[in-house]
Design a protein around this motif. Structure first.
Motif, PDB file in Angstrom:
ATOM      1  N   ARG A  50       0.262  -1.628  -0.043  1.00  0.00           N
ATOM      2  CA  ARG A  50       0.116   0.196  -0.041  1.00  0.00           C
ATOM      3  C   ARG A  50       0.837   0.971  -0.126  1.00  0.00           C
ATOM      4  NH1 ARG A  50      -4.777   1.774   4.676  1.00  0.00           N
ATOM      5  NH2 ARG A  50      -4.938   3.652   3.584  1.00  0.00           N
ATOM      6  N   THR A  51       1.913   1.457   1.123  1.00  0.00           N
ATOM      7  CA  THR A  51       2.626   2.659   0.575  1.00  0.00           C
ATOM      8  C   THR A  51       3.469   2.643  -0.381  1.00  0.00           C
ATOM      9  OG1 THR A  51       3.296   1.746   3.141  1.00  0.00           O
ATOM     10  CG2 THR A  51       4.917   3.509   2.425  1.00  0.00           C
ATOM     11  N   VAL A  52       3.757   1.701  -1.125  1.00  0.00           N
ATOM     12  CA  VAL A  52       4.376   1.078  -2.308  1.00  0.00           C
ATOM     13  C   VAL A  52       3.613   2.203  -3.707  1.00  0.00           C
ATOM     14  CG1 VAL A  52       4.930   0.369  -4.572  1.00  0.00           C
ATOM     15  CG2 VAL A  52       5.525  -1.142  -1.847  1.00  0.00           C
ATOM     16  N   LEU A  53       2.665   1.954  -3.740  1.00  0.00           N
ATOM     17  CA  LEU A  53       1.297   2.471  -4.462  1.00  0.00           C
ATOM     18  C   LEU A  53       1.324   4.293  -3.921  1.00  0.00           C
ATOM     19  CD1 LEU A  53      -1.249  -0.431  -4.760  1.00  0.00           C
ATOM     20  CD2 LEU A  53       0.515   0.374  -6.086  1.00  0.00           C
ATOM     21  N   LEU A  54       1.573   4.451  -3.437  1.00  0.00           N
ATOM     22  CA  LEU A  54       1.314   5.868  -2.314  1.00  0.00           C
ATOM     23  C   LEU A  54       2.671   6.531  -2.693  1.00  0.00           C
ATOM     24  CD1 LEU A  54      -0.822   5.166   1.288  1.00  0.00           C
ATOM     25  CD2 LEU A  54      -2.186   6.741  -1.041  1.00  0.00           C
ATOM     26  N   ARG A  55       3.588   5.806  -2.819  1.00  0.00           N
ATOM     27  CA  ARG A  55       5.154   6.766  -2.846  1.00  0.00           C
ATOM     28  C   ARG A  55       5.095   6.712  -4.176  1.00  0.00           C
ATOM     29  NH1 ARG A  55       9.977   4.330   1.088  1.00  0.00           N
ATOM     30  NH2 ARG A  55       8.508   4.835   3.601  1.00  0.00           N
ATOM     31  N   SER A  56       4.794   5.737  -5.186  1.00  0.00           N
ATOM     32  CA  SER A  56       4.581   6.024  -6.581  1.00  0.00           C
ATOM     33  C   SER A  56       3.267   7.138  -7.312  1.00  0.00           C
ATOM     34  CB  SER A  56       4.893   5.051  -7.102  1.00  0.00           C
ATOM     35  OG  SER A  56       3.194   3.857  -6.934  1.00  0.00           O
ATOM     36  N   LEU A  57       2.752   7.128  -6.390  1.00  0.00           N
ATOM     37  CA  LEU A  57       1.849   7.870  -7.282  1.00  0.00           C
ATOM     38  C   LEU A  57       1.356   9.943  -7.335  1.00  0.00           C
ATOM     39  CD1 LEU A  57      -1.900   8.508  -7.393  1.00  0.00           C
ATOM     40  CD2 LEU A  57      -2.263   9.071  -4.848  1.00  0.00           C
ATOM     41  N   PRO A  58       2.025  10.082  -6.788  1.00  0.00           N
ATOM     42  CA  PRO A  58       2.685  11.113  -7.786  1.00  0.00           C
ATOM     43  C   PRO A  58       3.077  11.379  -8.667  1.00  0.00           C
ATOM     44  CG  PRO A  58       3.363  10.851  -5.149  1.00  0.00           C
ATOM     45  CD  PRO A  58       2.917   9.976  -5.868  1.00  0.00           C
ATOM     46  N   ALA A  59       3.986  10.306  -9.900  1.00  0.00           N
ATOM     47  CA  ALA A  59       4.579  10.352 -10.435  1.00  0.00           C
ATOM     48  C   ALA A  59       3.541   9.966 -11.334  1.00  0.00           C
ATOM     49  CB  ALA A  59       5.971   8.934  -9.850  1.00  0.00           C
ATOM     50  N   PHE A  60       2.962   9.356 -11.234  1.00  0.00           N
ATOM     51  CA  PHE A  60       1.888   8.839 -11.772  1.00  0.00           C
ATOM     52  C   PHE A  60       0.728   9.892 -12.516  1.00  0.00           C
ATOM     53  CE2 PHE A  60       2.457   4.060 -10.518  1.00  0.00           C
ATOM     54  CZ  PHE A  60       2.359   3.167 -11.395  1.00  0.00           C
ATOM     55  N   LEU A  61       0.559  10.661 -11.255  1.00  0.00           N
ATOM     56  CA  LEU A  61       0.161  11.820 -11.864  1.00  0.00           C
ATOM     57  C   LEU A  61       0.574  12.646 -12.403  1.00  0.00           C
ATOM     58  CD1 LEU A  61      -1.731  11.620  -7.960  1.00  0.00           C
ATOM     59  CD2 LEU A  61      -2.791  11.082 -10.162  1.00  0.00           C
ATOM     60  N   VAL A  62       1.872  12.854 -11.793  1.00  0.00           N
ATOM     61  CA  VAL A  62       2.465  14.622 -12.976  1.00  0.00           C
ATOM     62  C   VAL A  62       2.936  13.681 -14.524  1.00  0.00           C
ATOM     63  CG1 VAL A  62       5.227  15.145 -12.975  1.00  0.00           C
ATOM     64  CG2 VAL A  62       2.885  15.284 -11.162  1.00  0.00           C
ATOM     65  N   THR A  63       3.533  12.741 -15.031  1.00  0.00           N
ATOM     66  CA  THR A  63       3.872  12.231 -15.255  1.00  0.00           C
ATOM     67  C   THR A  63       2.576  11.086 -16.256  1.00  0.00           C
ATOM     68  OG1 THR A  63       5.441  11.060 -14.681  1.00  0.00           O
ATOM     69  CG2 THR A  63       5.236   9.635 -16.580  1.00  0.00           C
ATOM     70  N   GLY A  64       1.302  10.759 -16.098  1.00  0.00           N
ATOM     71  CA  GLY A  64       0.048  11.026 -16.830  1.00  0.00           C
ATOM     72  C   GLY A  64      -0.166  12.108 -17.635  1.00  0.00           C
ATOM     73  N   ALA A  65       0.137  13.276 -17.015  1.00  0.00           N
ATOM     74  CA  ALA A  65      -0.477  14.712 -17.086  1.00  0.00           C
ATOM     75  C   ALA A  65       0.279  14.973 -18.246  1.00  0.00           C
ATOM     76  CB  ALA A  65      -0.576  15.232 -15.377  1.00  0.00           C
ATOM     77  N   ALA A  66       2.031  14.988 -18.249  1.00  0.00           N
ATOM     78  CA  ALA A  66       2.976  15.111 -19.173  1.00  0.00           C
ATOM     79  C   ALA A  66       2.590  14.199 -20.410  1.00  0.00           C
ATOM     80  CB  ALA A  66       4.220  15.330 -18.559  1.00  0.00           C
ATOM     81  N   ALA A  67       2.525  13.308 -20.199  1.00  0.00           N
ATOM     82  CA  ALA A  67       2.010  12.657 -21.260  1.00  0.00           C
ATOM     83  C   ALA A  67       0.830  12.609 -22.070  1.00  0.00           C
ATOM     84  CB  ALA A  67       1.967  10.953 -20.767  1.00  0.00           C
ATOM     85  N   LEU A  68      -0.209  13.108 -21.558  1.00  0.00           N
ATOM     86  CA  LEU A  68      -2.105  13.376 -21.862  1.00  0.00           C
ATOM     87  C   LEU A  68      -1.503  14.652 -22.661  1.00  0.00           C
ATOM     88  CD1 LEU A  68      -4.838  13.096 -22.392  1.00  0.00           C
ATOM     89  CD2 LEU A  68      -4.883  13.818 -20.073  1.00  0.00           C
TER      90      LEU A  68
END
Length: 404
Positions: free
Chosen positions: A218-236
């Motif tokens: 669960r902590t793994v997912l939380l720590r990687s969440l900012p990367a998913f949000l920011v990188t996803g936004a940049a890719a979009l």
């Protein structure tokens, strides 16, 4: 984490000097190679790179990337560096374009070593771990497959995307106090603005945290969440900035995708036996997923996934899991997005960062198990690196002119 041990400073500096000299020698014959393939419309015929005053427009108008409407995609970092090269060269002298690519490639190779050393420090903080990281980085730097990207000027997008991903992971791992400020995401964003393949970073970060940081999933997912949000936004954002005229080029999306496991199998084999490297394969997708080669590809994919899960169970083997996982994750963009070419040698540039680590770490464990004498290990490594450098040097000859 245990304080890592390293060889004496004099040894480290000497080895670094030898490897830098070997890299320079390997690519000494590439600086005057000609422009090829997509360089024609992105460099030679692109009027936008001929004036540095156009640089701001590169970030607002994707049509400035190419003279051909179907090839116009949003890659402002690449176009900016091409404009700077044109200014430095006072025209289209290929030397300056290749010099820029080589300098950034050398920076990437150093960053790859720092990344590998971070892996070694978490699993084997000994001198043997340090040497394994160094040999893996040297193998990646000198592998003949990398010559395809280093010689192909416009494909420096792969180089910048790879550097963004590696630098992001290095900053995340080495400077934990900066995580809260998201500093590790800055090079990733620049990588995405160079080529969308850098958008694999969040998945690689999740893999890193899962394997090398002792936290719950669960902590793994939380720590990687900012990367998913920011990188996803940049890719979009980059996708939305692609001009309407851009065409990916695949004839059949389904055929392209079910052919990709076999393509990955070919890529994997080329790491060990790069005998069929080519600037343009012209391979077509298979007509059915039930043909022998596509089925072998799916079997290969299942085997690789099983090896990742198996090697992830023991801390000493986790660098292998990380490297194989990197290979699969980094291959995902060109496997899932149907492109005009079924396969391309420069697509191995990012995935091979992981494969080099997993191969050398496997060798390290074999050396431990069978107690191979150090002189034998050193001889095998030196021979392998020398052979890789020689073949890469020969690949540069192939890229010299359109005729060659």
């Amino acid at each position: 984490m245990v304080e890592p041990k390293t060889p004496p400073s004099a040894t480290r500096y000497f080895v670094a000097a030898v490897l830098v000299s070997l890299l320079l020698l390997t690519y000494s014959n590439h600086f005057n190679n000609a422009f090829h393939f997509d360089d024609s419309h992105a460099v030679l015929e692109n009027p936008w790179i001929r004036d540095l005053r156009n640089i701001p427009r590169f970030f607002t108008d994707g049509s400035t990337f190419s003279a051909l409407p179907a090839n116009r995609s949003y890659r402002p970092i690449v176009t900016t560096t091409l404009a700077v090269d044109y200014w430095l060269a006072h025209g289209l002298n290929p030397f300056w374009f290749h010099l820029t690519t080589f300098i950034w490639f050398a920076v990437l190779c150093g960053s790859v070593f720092v990344l590998y050393r971070g892996v070694a420090n978490r699993t084997r903080p000994t001198q043997s771990g340090w040497w394994a990281a160094l040999v893996a980085a040297a193998l990646y730097a000198l592998h003949p497959v990398e010559a395809e990207t280093v010689n192909y000027v416009v494909q420096r997008g792969d180089l910048f995307a790879t550097l963004g991903v590696v630098a992001g992971l290095v900053i995340y791992a080495q400077f934990p106090r900066l995580r809260r400020w998201g500093v590790y995401l800055l090079p990733v964003i620049l990588g995405v603005l160079s080529k969308p393949s850098a958008a694999v970073f969040p998945a690689l970060l999740l893999l890193w945290i899962w394997l090398f940081e002792p936290v719950r999933f669960r902590t793994v997912l939380l720590r990687s969440l900012p990367a998913f949000l920011v990188t996803g936004a940049a890719a979009l954002f980059t996708i939305r900035m692609d001009p309407p005229s851009f065409v990916a080029g695949a004839v059949s999306t389904a055929a392209y995708r079910f052919s990709q496991p076999a393509v990955l199998m070919h890529y994997f084999r080329r790491f060990f036996l790069p005998t069929d490297l080519t600037a343009d394969t012209d391979h077509f997708p298979f007509t059915s997923p039930w043909q022998l080669e596509p089925l072998a590809g799916f079997l290969f994919l299942a085997t690789l996934l099983a090896l990742i899960l198996w090697s992830a169970k023991k801390p000493a083997q986790r660098p292998i899991a990380f490297g194989l996982g990197w290979f699969l994750i980094a291959s995902a963009p060109t496997s899932l997005v149907a492109l005009a070419e079924l396969e391309n040698d420069h697509r191995m540039f990012l995935p091979f960062v992981g494969l080099a680590l997993s191969v050398i770490w496997t060798g390290l464990l074999i050396v431990d198990r069978w107690r191979v004498p150090q002189p034998v290990v050193a001889g095998v490594c030196a021979t392998a690196l020398a052979m890789a450098a020689f073949v890469a040097h020969e690949r540069n000859r192939v890229w010299h002119t359109e005729e060659s």
